[in-house]
Design an enzyme around this catalytic site. Structure first.
Site, PDB file in Angstrom:
ATOM      1  N   THR A  83       0.857  -1.182   0.000  1.00  0.00           N
ATOM      2  CA  THR A  83       0.000   0.000   0.000  1.00  0.00           C
ATOM      3  C   THR A  83       0.892   1.230   0.000  1.00  0.00           C
ATOM      4  O   THR A  83       1.973   1.201   0.606  1.00  0.00           O
ATOM      5  CB  THR A  83      -0.912   0.025   1.243  1.00  0.00           C
ATOM      6  OG1 THR A  83      -1.453   1.341   1.421  1.00  0.00           O
ATOM      7  CG2 THR A  83      -0.154  -0.339   2.494  1.00  0.00           C
ATOM      8  N   CYS A 196      -1.597   4.933  -5.604  1.00  0.00           N
ATOM      9  CA  CYS A 196      -2.480   4.112  -4.778  1.00  0.00           C
ATOM     10  C   CYS A 196      -2.533   2.766  -5.486  1.00  0.00           C
ATOM     11  O   CYS A 196      -2.720   2.723  -6.714  1.00  0.00           O
ATOM     12  CB  CYS A 196      -3.870   4.731  -4.662  1.00  0.00           C
ATOM     13  SG  CYS A 196      -5.068   3.659  -3.857  1.00  0.00           S
TER      14      CYS A 196
END
Length: 231
Positions: A83, A196
Site C-alpha cells: 500500500t 495508490c
C-alpha cells in the site's frame, strides 16, 4: 530464492495483484514450474481505515509493525508493505524487524529518474496527495511532484474508498481520473504516478499519453529482484 513477506489487505483487491505479479515475474525470470516463495499477512482494512479517519496513525503503525514481526517469525527474508498510504507509518515497521523493508516511494522515484523525467503528477488517497511522507520521499530523489487541486483530491479519494477498494470499477470514474491527469499534463507534468495500489485496477498505461508509474508493479519488480538477488 528469498522469501517475500507481504503486508496486505489494504485493500485485498490490490493485494491480489501483488501475489499474481510476484509469481508471474518469478516464472518469467526462472522459467519452468517456478513460483515465488512468499508469505502474505492480510489485515482487516476496516480497522486500518478507522485509524486513518481518526488520525490515529501511531496505532496503525503499531499494528502493522506487529504484522512485520509475525512475518519475520514465519520465515520472511524481506518486508513489502502493499500500500502507498500506509508508508506514512513505515518507520515503526522498519524498527520492529531486522529484515529489509522495500519502500515503494524509493522504488518509484528511481524508476522515474531512469526515464529521465523531472516532474510528475501524483494520484493517490488524500493522505498521499496532501501530506509530505510520500511526495517528500520522491522529491528527495530530485523529482518534482504535482498533485490535483483540493476538490479533485476529494473526488479521487472518494472513488478509491467507495469504489476501487470494494472492487467496483466505473467508466465515469475512470474518465474523471483521466481528465484530472490531462489537466496536470497540460500544467507541465511529464508522467503520472499511480500512487495508490488500486488505481492500476481502474486505468492502465495505455490510457495515458505519457509514462505511467504504477507503484504496485514497480514495487513488485523491486521485491522480485531482491528475492532473486538481482541489483
Amino acid at each position: 530464492m528469498k522469501t517475500i513477506g507481504i503486508i496486505g489487505g489494504m485493500s485485498w483487491e490490490s493485494t491480489v495483484t501483488y501475489y499474481q505479479q510476484i509469481n508471474r515475474l518469478v516464472k518469467e525470470r526462472l522459467g519452468g514450474l517456478h513460483s515465488a516463495k512468499c508469505i502474505v499477512f492480510s489485515v482487516d482494512f476496516a480497522e486500518i481505515e478507522a485509524y486513518q479517519s481518526k488520525g490515529e496513525w501511531d496505532k496503525a503503525g503499531a499494528e502493522l509493525a506487529d504484522v512485520a514481526k509475525k512475518l519475520e517469525l514465519a520465515g520472511a527474508d524481506m518486508i513489502v508493505l502493499a500500500t502507498n498510504t500506509m508508508h506514512k507509518v513505515i518507520s515503526p515497521i522498519e524498527e520492529a524487524t531486522k529484515l529489509p523493508v522495500i519502500r515503494i516511494a524509493d522504488a518509484t522515484a528511481e524508476a522515474i529518474r531512469q526515464q529521465g523525467l523531472n516532474r510528475v503528477a501524483l494520484l493517490g488517497t488524500k493522505y498521499t496527495m496532501e501530506q509530505d511522507f510520500y511526495k517528500g520521499r520522491v522529491q528527495e530523489h530530485g523529482v518534482d511532484v504535482m498533485v490535483p487541486d483540493p476538490n479533485e483530491q476529494e473526488q479521487i479519494n472518494h472513488i478509491i474508498f467507495n469504489e476501487l477498494v470494494l472492487g467496483e470499477f466505473r467508466q465515469e470514474s475512470k474518465q474523471y481520473y483521466l481528465d484530472v491527469v490531462d489537466r496536470l499534463l497540460n500544467s507541465g507534468a511529464e508522467g503520472v504516478i499511480f500512487g495508490c495500489t488500486e488505481i492500476g485496477l481502474l486505468i492502465q498505461a495505455k490510457d495515458v499519453s505519457v509514462p505511467v508509474f504504477d507503484t504496485s508493479l514497480i514495487h513488485v519488480e523491486r521485491a522480485v529482484a531482491e528475492a532473486l538477488s538481482y541489483s
